[in-house]
Design a protein around this motif. Structure first.
Motif, PDB file in Angstrom:
ATOM      1  N   LYS A  52     -58.261  -4.729  -6.536  1.00 43.10           N
ATOM      2  CA  LYS A  52     -59.272  -5.471  -6.915  1.00 43.10           C
ATOM      3  C   LYS A  52     -58.931  -7.063  -6.326  1.00 43.10           C
ATOM      4  CE  LYS A  52     -59.466  -4.659 -11.277  1.00 43.10           C
ATOM      5  NZ  LYS A  52     -60.665  -4.241 -11.303  1.00 43.10           N
ATOM      6  N   SER A  53     -59.888  -7.848  -6.027  1.00 45.52           N
ATOM      7  CA  SER A  53     -59.904  -9.086  -5.817  1.00 45.52           C
ATOM      8  C   SER A  53     -59.522  -9.996  -7.009  1.00 45.52           C
ATOM      9  CB  SER A  53     -60.960  -9.583  -5.317  1.00 45.52           C
ATOM     10  OG  SER A  53     -60.834 -11.103  -5.097  1.00 45.52           O
ATOM     11  N   GLN A  54     -58.907 -10.965  -7.067  1.00 43.00           N
ATOM     12  CA  GLN A  54     -58.695 -12.012  -8.013  1.00 43.00           C
ATOM     13  C   GLN A  54     -59.927 -12.453  -8.673  1.00 43.00           C
ATOM     14  OE1 GLN A  54     -55.725 -13.206  -9.771  1.00 43.00           O
ATOM     15  NE2 GLN A  54     -57.300 -13.143 -11.013  1.00 43.00           N
ATOM     16  N   ILE A 107     -61.350 -14.061  -0.211  1.00 44.46           N
ATOM     17  CA  ILE A 107     -61.866 -14.526   0.974  1.00 44.46           C
ATOM     18  C   ILE A 107     -62.827 -15.637   0.660  1.00 44.46           C
ATOM     19  CG2 ILE A 107     -62.926 -13.931   3.172  1.00 44.46           C
ATOM     20  CD1 ILE A 107     -61.456 -11.622   3.336  1.00 44.46           C
ATOM     21  N   LEU A 108     -62.856 -16.668   1.494  1.00 48.90           N
ATOM     22  CA  LEU A 108     -63.682 -17.566   1.368  1.00 48.90           C
ATOM     23  C   LEU A 108     -65.126 -17.183   1.522  1.00 48.90           C
ATOM     24  CD1 LEU A 108     -64.146 -20.805   1.405  1.00 48.90           C
ATOM     25  CD2 LEU A 108     -64.050 -20.891   3.653  1.00 48.90           C
ATOM     26  N   GLY A 109     -65.911 -17.450   0.419  1.00 51.31           N
ATOM     27  CA  GLY A 109     -67.300 -17.194   0.483  1.00 51.31           C
ATOM     28  C   GLY A 109     -67.494 -15.748  -0.227  1.00 51.31           C
ATOM     29  N   GLU A 110     -66.546 -15.164  -0.418  1.00 50.48           N
ATOM     30  CA  GLU A 110     -66.560 -13.946  -1.364  1.00 50.48           C
ATOM     31  C   GLU A 110     -67.219 -14.058  -2.716  1.00 50.48           C
ATOM     32  OE1 GLU A 110     -63.323 -10.990  -3.541  1.00 50.48           O
ATOM     33  OE2 GLU A 110     -62.788 -11.751  -1.487  1.00 50.48           O
ATOM     34  N   THR A 111     -67.886 -13.116  -3.210  1.00 48.64           N
ATOM     35  CA  THR A 111     -68.676 -13.245  -4.374  1.00 48.64           C
ATOM     36  C   THR A 111     -68.401 -11.982  -5.240  1.00 48.64           C
ATOM     37  OG1 THR A 111     -70.887 -12.184  -3.375  1.00 48.64           O
ATOM     38  CG2 THR A 111     -70.559 -14.519  -3.357  1.00 48.64           C
ATOM     39  N   HIS A 112     -68.733 -12.019  -6.509  1.00 45.91           N
ATOM     40  CA  HIS A 112     -68.864 -10.954  -7.239  1.00 45.91           C
ATOM     41  C   HIS A 112     -69.985 -11.082  -8.237  1.00 45.91           C
ATOM     42  CE1 HIS A 112     -67.761  -7.417  -9.579  1.00 45.91           C
ATOM     43  NE2 HIS A 112     -67.442  -8.199 -10.420  1.00 45.91           N
ATOM     44  N   HIS A 113     -70.944 -10.223  -8.321  1.00 50.49           N
ATOM     45  CA  HIS A 113     -72.082 -10.408  -9.167  1.00 50.49           C
ATOM     46  C   HIS A 113     -72.386  -9.103  -9.981  1.00 50.49           C
ATOM     47  CE1 HIS A 113     -76.841 -11.227  -9.158  1.00 50.49           C
ATOM     48  NE2 HIS A 113     -76.345 -11.535 -10.114  1.00 50.49           N
ATOM     49  N   ALA A 114     -72.376  -9.404 -11.430  1.00 48.07           N
ATOM     50  CA  ALA A 114     -72.287  -8.333 -12.338  1.00 48.07           C
ATOM     51  C   ALA A 114     -72.813  -8.848 -13.754  1.00 48.07           C
ATOM     52  CB  ALA A 114     -70.705  -7.766 -12.757  1.00 48.07           C
ATOM     53  N   SER A 115     -73.514  -7.768 -14.394  1.00 46.44           N
ATOM     54  CA  SER A 115     -74.049  -7.846 -15.895  1.00 46.44           C
ATOM     55  C   SER A 115     -73.352  -7.193 -16.894  1.00 46.44           C
ATOM     56  CB  SER A 115     -75.485  -7.720 -15.706  1.00 46.44           C
ATOM     57  OG  SER A 115     -75.987  -8.443 -14.807  1.00 46.44           O
ATOM     58  N   ARG A 116     -73.550  -7.631 -18.070  1.00 43.06           N
ATOM     59  CA  ARG A 116     -73.287  -6.736 -19.141  1.00 43.06           C
ATOM     60  C   ARG A 116     -74.413  -7.086 -20.324  1.00 43.06           C
ATOM     61  NH1 ARG A 116     -71.637  -6.920 -24.585  1.00 43.06           N
ATOM     62  NH2 ARG A 116     -70.164  -5.160 -25.259  1.00 43.06           N
ATOM     63  N   GLY A 117     -75.216  -6.131 -20.599  1.00 40.13           N
ATOM     64  CA  GLY A 117     -76.556  -6.404 -21.321  1.00 40.13           C
ATOM     65  C   GLY A 117     -77.403  -7.634 -20.655  1.00 40.13           C
ATOM     66  N   ARG A 286     -75.009  -0.190 -10.340  1.00 35.18           N
ATOM     67  CA  ARG A 286     -76.558   0.174 -10.733  1.00 35.18           C
ATOM     68  C   ARG A 286     -77.272   0.130  -9.946  1.00 35.18           C
ATOM     69  NH1 ARG A 286     -80.475  -3.221 -11.951  1.00 35.18           N
ATOM     70  NH2 ARG A 286     -79.203  -5.020 -11.613  1.00 35.18           N
ATOM     71  N   ASP A 287     -77.103  -0.812  -8.819  1.00 23.86           N
ATOM     72  CA  ASP A 287     -78.059  -0.919  -7.557  1.00 23.86           C
ATOM     73  C   ASP A 287     -77.376  -1.210  -6.260  1.00 23.86           C
ATOM     74  OD1 ASP A 287     -80.329  -1.419  -6.187  1.00 23.86           O
ATOM     75  OD2 ASP A 287     -80.416  -3.687  -6.918  1.00 23.86           O
ATOM     76  N   LEU A 288     -77.316  -0.142  -5.536  1.00 23.35           N
ATOM     77  CA  LEU A 288     -76.716  -0.099  -4.373  1.00 23.35           C
ATOM     78  C   LEU A 288     -77.471  -1.037  -3.254  1.00 23.35           C
ATOM     79  CD1 LEU A 288     -74.563   0.712  -2.334  1.00 23.35           C
ATOM     80  CD2 LEU A 288     -75.689   2.760  -1.800  1.00 23.35           C
ATOM     81  N   GLU A 289     -78.711  -1.317  -3.266  1.00 25.60           N
ATOM     82  CA  GLU A 289     -79.272  -1.900  -2.416  1.00 25.60           C
ATOM     83  C   GLU A 289     -79.092  -3.482  -2.804  1.00 25.60           C
ATOM     84  OE1 GLU A 289     -81.010  -0.929   0.325  1.00 25.60           O
ATOM     85  OE2 GLU A 289     -79.941   0.967   0.016  1.00 25.60           O
ATOM     86  N   GLY A 290     -79.071  -3.757  -3.812  1.00 26.44           N
ATOM     87  CA  GLY A 290     -78.754  -4.713  -4.342  1.00 26.44           C
ATOM     88  C   GLY A 290     -77.444  -5.774  -4.164  1.00 26.44           C
ATOM     89  N   VAL A 291     -76.713  -4.969  -3.664  1.00 27.72           N
ATOM     90  CA  VAL A 291     -75.186  -5.370  -3.275  1.00 27.72           C
ATOM     91  C   VAL A 291     -75.160  -6.311  -2.222  1.00 27.72           C
ATOM     92  CG1 VAL A 291     -72.867  -4.819  -2.805  1.00 27.72           C
ATOM     93  CG2 VAL A 291     -74.150  -3.389  -4.428  1.00 27.72           C
ATOM     94  N   TRP A 292     -74.614  -7.508  -2.374  1.00 28.82           N
ATOM     95  CA  TRP A 292     -74.583  -8.661  -1.027  1.00 28.82           C
ATOM     96  C   TRP A 292     -73.431  -8.207  -0.297  1.00 28.82           C
ATOM     97  CZ3 TRP A 292     -74.727 -13.082  -5.089  1.00 28.82           C
ATOM     98  CH2 TRP A 292     -75.676 -13.379  -5.675  1.00 28.82           C
ATOM     99  N   GLN A 293     -73.670  -8.688   0.992  1.00 30.16           N
ATOM    100  CA  GLN A 293     -72.370  -8.211   2.012  1.00 30.16           C
ATOM    101  C   GLN A 293     -71.330  -8.834   1.689  1.00 30.16           C
ATOM    102  OE1 GLN A 293     -72.354  -6.311   4.830  1.00 30.16           O
ATOM    103  NE2 GLN A 293     -74.046  -5.333   3.704  1.00 30.16           N
ATOM    104  N   SER A 294     -71.525 -10.164   0.798  1.00 32.54           N
ATOM    105  CA  SER A 294     -70.106 -10.828   0.295  1.00 32.54           C
ATOM    106  C   SER A 294     -69.422 -10.251  -0.991  1.00 32.54           C
ATOM    107  CB  SER A 294     -70.650 -12.221   0.288  1.00 32.54           C
ATOM    108  OG  SER A 294     -71.555 -12.407  -0.680  1.00 32.54           O
ATOM    109  N   GLU A 295     -70.035  -9.053  -1.133  1.00 36.73           N
ATOM    110  CA  GLU A 295     -69.619  -8.608  -2.760  1.00 36.73           C
ATOM    111  C   GLU A 295     -68.186  -8.344  -2.664  1.00 36.73           C
ATOM    112  OE1 GLU A 295     -68.520  -7.270  -6.222  1.00 36.73           O
ATOM    113  OE2 GLU A 295     -70.526  -8.309  -6.055  1.00 36.73           O
ATOM    114  N   SER A 296     -67.286  -8.556  -3.678  1.00 36.62           N
ATOM    115  CA  SER A 296     -65.824  -8.358  -3.708  1.00 36.62           C
ATOM    116  C   SER A 296     -65.558  -6.851  -3.522  1.00 36.62           C
ATOM    117  CB  SER A 296     -65.240  -8.983  -4.904  1.00 36.62           C
ATOM    118  OG  SER A 296     -63.924  -8.465  -4.831  1.00 36.62           O
TER     119      SER A 296
END
Length: 378
Positions: A52-54, A107-117, A286-296
């Motif tokens: 996993k990424s830092q 990597i520069l511009g890498e993102t991570h987007h997640a939720s809890r409740g 939860r949503d494969l289509e909602g995953v960005w190309q920059s997602e870690s």
């Protein structure tokens, strides 16, 4: 990462670091002390990486918990109630690293987007030199906002390496009009005579609006790596306007932390590590289509899959290819005279306070990755 094209969305999610101090049962054993040292720096072979990424790991500190410690901060009736809850939540964000293995350098511009409740969390790698990670999280139901800007700098001290985490963590209780500023303890790696890792140093938590302040001291408790209580924590809560001590704090952050009311000598449990950060489940897609190309979890998917299957040759090639793509993009931008700009954050620098980050959007939307709520959640 924003310029990279990933042909398919193959997302790999792994268990978060928990009280047990590991994210996967990979039967990991570092072959020798030299590899333990190398594991603290860049350009590592995959054998020394966790899958996993830092950047992803930072996010998991916030949303991967068995109990919702964060909403309690806004629910407190009085300023001191809220400060006590903020201290407990802050302790819940600490994890024991795996000695001899670290996450990928983002990597520069890498993102991570997640939720809890109702808590939505977004991270972006906003700089490569230094490697700065920005975090923005919002919970509209509880009127809570988190803004972090942090980067780690390792320093050698003989047989000890200190991983100093620079930057501020801000917790804003919007409905109360209270802003809490805090920092992170140092991650200390002891190489000889007995290898080990511990959280050390002092952490200050201050609310400017109420004048309440907490001071926490993390101690390794060991001499040359032998004996002692790794995980020991001591601290206090004071009224900074009068310097009057209100509460004493003591215990072990990886077990139980207690808080004592100075006025009546009553003591209660402030934080229970086993209930909050033990045996954490794996986040779910939860949503494969909602995953960005920059997602870690997407960017590093091929490397992670190969590490999990222990196909080290394939993991090395996948990691090398990814890093080579990044180098080409850097050269391309340089040749065109283009300056890379973060997509989700503004990045600033002050000679006195260092690097700072502020989100471009007021609200973080729900992420495609979510952490499962369980029966122990509040």
């Amino acid at each position: 990462v924003q310029d990279m094209k990933i042909e398919k969305k193959d997302v790999v999610l792994t268990p978060p670091l928990s009280l047990e101090g590991k994210s996967l049962d990979l039967d990991y054993k570092s072959p020798n002390i030299l590899q333990l040292i190398f594991s603290l720096f860049k350009n590592l072979p995959p054998l020394l990486n966790l899958p996993k990424s830092q950047l992803q790991g930072y996010g998991e500190l916030v949303y991967c918990v068995n109990q919702d410690m964060l909403s309690k901060c806004a629910a407190g009736e009085t300023p001191i109630d809220r400060m006590i809850s903020v201290v407990a939540w802050n302790i819940s964000t600490f994890r024991m690293p795996v000695f001899g293995a670290i996450p990928y350098n983002p990597i520069l511009g890498e993102t991570h987007h997640a939720s809890r409740g109702t808590l939505n969390v977004l991270l972006e790698q906003v700089s490569h030199h230094p490697p700065i990670t920005a975090l923005h999280a919002t919970d509209e139901t509880n009127n809570i906002e988190l803004i972090w800007c942090q980067y780690a700098v390792p320093k050698f001290y003989g047989t000890v390496v200190d991983g100093k985490i620079h930057g501020e963590r801000r917790l804003n209780l919007l409905q109360k009009g209270e802003n809490y500023v805090m920092h992170s303890p140092t991650i200390q790696y002891r190489l000889l005579p007995k290898p080990g890792v511990a959280l050390v140093g002092n952490v200050n938590i201050k609310c400017q609006e109420t004048g309440l302040e907490a001071e926490l001291s993390f101690k390794s408790g060991s001499i040359l790596g032998f004996g002692g209580e790794i995980g020991a924590i001591k601290g206090k809560i004071i009224d900074s306007s009068s310097l009057k001590k209100l509460y004493d704090i003591h215990g072990r952050w990886d077990r139980t932390v207690y808080i004592k009311d100075i006025t009546n000598d009553s003591t209660k449990v402030l934080f229970n590590a086993k209930e909050t950060i033990s045996k954490l489940p794996t986040p779910i897609l939860r949503d494969l289509e909602g995953v960005w190309q920059s997602e870690s979890a997407l960017v590093w998917a091929e490397v992670s899959k190969s590490i999990i299957s222990k196909d080290w040759d394939k993991a090395s090639k996948a990691k090398r290819d990814l890093e080579e793509k990044e180098r080409k993009l850097v050269k391309q931008r340089k040749s065109l005279g283009e300056e890379w700009v973060p997509k989700h954050f503004y990045l600033s620098y002050n000679p006195e306070f260092g690097w700072g980050c502020s989100p471009k959007q007021k609200i973080v939307q729900p992420g495609p990755i979510s952490f499962p709520l369980n029966s122990t959640s509040l």
